[in-house]
Scaffold this motif. Structure first.
Motif, PDB file in Angstrom:
ATOM      1  N   THR A 124       0.804  -0.999  -0.013  1.00  0.00           N
ATOM      2  CA  THR A 124      -0.066  -0.027  -0.029  1.00  0.00           C
ATOM      3  C   THR A 124       1.004   1.301  -0.153  1.00  0.00           C
ATOM      4  N   SER A 125       2.028   1.109   0.740  1.00  0.00           N
ATOM      5  CA  SER A 125       2.706   2.452   0.811  1.00  0.00           C
ATOM      6  C   SER A 125       3.606   2.770  -0.565  1.00  0.00           C
ATOM      7  N   ARG A 126       3.664   1.734  -1.449  1.00  0.00           N
ATOM      8  CA  ARG A 126       4.117   1.801  -2.771  1.00  0.00           C
ATOM      9  C   ARG A 126       3.175   2.753  -3.602  1.00  0.00           C
ATOM     10  N   PHE A 127       1.925   2.406  -3.504  1.00  0.00           N
ATOM     11  CA  PHE A 127       1.078   3.369  -4.138  1.00  0.00           C
ATOM     12  C   PHE A 127       0.962   4.754  -3.672  1.00  0.00           C
ATOM     13  N   SER A 128       1.250   4.933  -2.268  1.00  0.00           N
ATOM     14  CA  SER A 128       1.341   6.579  -1.588  1.00  0.00           C
ATOM     15  C   SER A 128       2.717   7.062  -2.225  1.00  0.00           C
ATOM     16  N   TYR A 129       3.753   6.136  -2.166  1.00  0.00           N
ATOM     17  CA  TYR A 129       5.110   6.765  -2.822  1.00  0.00           C
ATOM     18  C   TYR A 129       4.936   7.291  -4.198  1.00  0.00           C
ATOM     19  N   ALA A 130       4.279   6.425  -5.078  1.00  0.00           N
ATOM     20  CA  ALA A 130       4.076   6.617  -6.398  1.00  0.00           C
ATOM     21  C   ALA A 130       3.135   8.050  -6.415  1.00  0.00           C
ATOM     22  N   TRP A 131       2.110   7.950  -6.084  1.00  0.00           N
ATOM     23  CA  TRP A 131       1.152   9.013  -6.074  1.00  0.00           C
ATOM     24  C   TRP A 131       1.896  10.436  -5.619  1.00  0.00           C
TER      25      TRP A 131
ATOM     26  N   GLY B  93       4.918   8.017   1.058  1.00  0.00           N
ATOM     27  CA  GLY B  93       5.112   6.323   1.408  1.00  0.00           C
ATOM     28  C   GLY B  93       5.964   5.910   2.389  1.00  0.00           C
ATOM     29  N   ALA B  94       6.474   6.746   3.061  1.00  0.00           N
ATOM     30  CA  ALA B  94       7.644   6.490   4.172  1.00  0.00           C
ATOM     31  C   ALA B  94       7.177   5.311   5.136  1.00  0.00           C
ATOM     32  N   TYR B  95       5.909   5.341   5.232  1.00  0.00           N
ATOM     33  CA  TYR B  95       5.315   4.378   6.309  1.00  0.00           C
ATOM     34  C   TYR B  95       5.637   2.840   5.840  1.00  0.00           C
TER      35      TYR B  95
END
Length: 140
Positions: free
Chosen positions: A95-102, A115-117
């Protein structure tokens, strides 16, 4: 020996996390393909000299691919002994990789830190893998 009798019954959750990660990689790849068309960056060119946003979209995908093999190994080792915990940690990381990408897709590289979480999930499965290794060699 039947694999269904060897693996913990809750390993099924781990398989769903693998499928979730596969979906995430596909999504990131599609975003790069769309950005190539939008910003007219032809293959095999990896980065644009003119379009910073394209470079951010490409880096979000590339960085994920760079860390993915290690994550898969640690996710699998951890999941063999701690399948539910590894599944939760895996869901956090994916899920964090989506946040990172967005965050990266905004064109502001600093926003990738959204996405650091994901380090909770990533380092979590590494710690569990160390625990499995220590158990196997009889340390505890």
């Amino acid at each position: 020996m039947d694999i269904l009798t060897v693996l913990p019954s809750s390993f099924g959750y781990v398989i769903f996390i693998y499928l979730y990660s596969w979906t995430m990689l596909g999504y990131l790849g599609v975003k790069v393909s769309a950005a190539r068309k939008k910003y007219d960056v032809q293959y095999p060119t990896m980065y644009s000299d003119k379009e910073q946003v394209f470079n951010c979209i490409q880096r979000a995908h590339q960085n994920t691919l760079e860390v993915y093999p290690q994550w898969l190994v640690f996710q699998t080792i951890a999941a063999l002994v701690y399948p539910l915990t590894a599944s939760v940690l895996g869901a956090i990381w994916v899920t964090s990789r989506f946040s990172y990408a967005w965050g990266y897709y905004t064109g502001d590289p600093a926003k990738r830190k959204n996405g650091a979480y994901g380090y909770i999930g990533y380092f979590g499965v590494i710690i569990l893998s160390i625990s499995v290794a220590l158990q196997l060699i009889g340390v505890f």
